[in-house]
Enzyme design. Sequence first.
Site, PDB file in Angstrom:
ATOM      1  N   CYS A 102      10.213  30.093 -10.941  1.00  0.00           N
ATOM      2  CA  CYS A 102      10.465  28.766 -11.503  1.00  0.00           C
ATOM      3  C   CYS A 102      11.157  27.909 -10.452  1.00  0.00           C
ATOM      4  CB  CYS A 102      11.261  28.861 -12.796  1.00  0.00           C
ATOM      5  SG  CYS A 102      12.966  28.364 -12.697  1.00  0.00           S
ATOM      6  N   GLU A 103      10.666  26.677 -10.324  1.00  0.00           N
ATOM      7  CA  GLU A 103      11.177  25.835  -9.244  1.00  0.00           C
ATOM      8  C   GLU A 103      12.559  25.250  -9.557  1.00  0.00           C
ATOM      9  OE1 GLU A 103       8.173  22.891  -8.716  1.00  0.00           O
ATOM     10  OE2 GLU A 103       8.945  21.576 -10.281  1.00  0.00           O
ATOM     11  N   HIS A 104      13.014  25.395 -10.789  1.00  0.00           N
ATOM     12  CA  HIS A 104      14.335  24.855 -11.125  1.00  0.00           C
ATOM     13  C   HIS A 104      15.458  25.815 -10.791  1.00  0.00           C
ATOM     14  CE1 HIS A 104      11.776  22.549 -14.207  1.00  0.00           C
ATOM     15  NE2 HIS A 104      11.942  21.824 -13.126  1.00  0.00           N
ATOM     16  N   HIS A 105      15.194  27.114 -10.918  1.00  0.00           N
ATOM     17  CA  HIS A 105      16.249  28.112 -10.691  1.00  0.00           C
ATOM     18  C   HIS A 105      15.888  29.138  -9.635  1.00  0.00           C
ATOM     19  CE1 HIS A 105      16.606  26.619 -14.890  1.00  0.00           C
ATOM     20  NE2 HIS A 105      17.883  26.556 -14.577  1.00  0.00           N
ATOM     21  N   GLN A 143       5.552  26.390 -15.369  1.00  0.00           N
ATOM     22  CA  GLN A 143       4.398  27.011 -16.040  1.00  0.00           C
ATOM     23  C   GLN A 143       3.338  25.974 -16.413  1.00  0.00           C
ATOM     24  OE1 GLN A 143       5.412  29.826 -19.167  1.00  0.00           O
ATOM     25  NE2 GLN A 143       3.434  29.534 -20.161  1.00  0.00           N
ATOM     26  N   HIS A 171      10.511  33.823 -19.041  1.00  0.00           N
ATOM     27  CA  HIS A 171      11.224  33.189 -17.928  1.00  0.00           C
ATOM     28  C   HIS A 171      12.606  33.797 -17.756  1.00  0.00           C
ATOM     29  CE1 HIS A 171       8.527  29.588 -17.266  1.00  0.00           C
ATOM     30  NE2 HIS A 171       7.995  30.182 -18.333  1.00  0.00           N
ATOM     31  N   CYS A 173      14.972  32.694 -16.106  1.00  0.00           N
ATOM     32  CA  CYS A 173      16.050  31.693 -16.183  1.00  0.00           C
ATOM     33  C   CYS A 173      16.497  31.495 -17.630  1.00  0.00           C
ATOM     34  CB  CYS A 173      15.640  30.371 -15.530  1.00  0.00           C
ATOM     35  SG  CYS A 173      14.198  29.594 -16.236  1.00  0.00           S
TER      36      CYS A 173
HETATM   37 ZN    ZN Z   1      14.023  27.990 -14.601  1.00  0.00          ZN
END
Ligand code: ZN
Length: 215
Positions: A102-105, A143, A171, A173
């Site tokens: 995931c590109e956020h975490h 996703q 996920h 995260c």
């Molecule tokens: Zn994430």
Amino acid sequence: MALNKQMLEENEMTGAGHARNDQYNAAAVWSIADKYRAILRDLGENPDREGLQKTPERVAKSLQFLTHGYQLDPAKILRSAMFHEEYQQMVIVKDIELYSLCEHHVLPFFGKCHVAYIPNGRIVGLSKIPRVVDAYARRLQVQERLTVEIRNCIEETLKPVGVAVVIEAQHMCMVMRGIQKQHSIATTSAFTGEFNTDKTRAEFMRLISRSSPVA
Ligand SMILES: [Zn+2]
């Protein structure tokens, strides 16, 4: 990162399934490892203690492998095995294993991807579809975008009567960061053409929800 590309393309040509990247861009490994030593220090760790001495380098190589999809051209993977064929029924490749970040975490999300298309005079070698999924998954992703990118690649390259992509993933995260409903699965879908009709879409959903006859 150009070094990886040639190696991966060679891997593609030998048909070696999912490209296993055992060669790394040395300059990038050094640069990432150096930063990672600083990160370990910022976390209150001692990067020189025995167990951590080689960790920055391992992380650097691991990150390069987990994002090697940037070096791949998914449309080219499809074009390498396209054939004229009059078959016009739905082709489904289900339960494709999927691992992404995931590109956020920068934490993993993983699960299954189901892909279907209805040919319009051209089919593609079945093994290429999981490789297209992998080429997009091995990048920093969300996703939703991953689902649409896979769909668009097949739509634009194969120009079929329709494409359907469904991803079910868990996920880390969400799981590891203590958010409620830890075991929940996120489902995303993207359709084109014939799959936008209720009948075809319902048939696809029915076929992918059936338990697999093997394994
Ligand atoms: Zn994430």
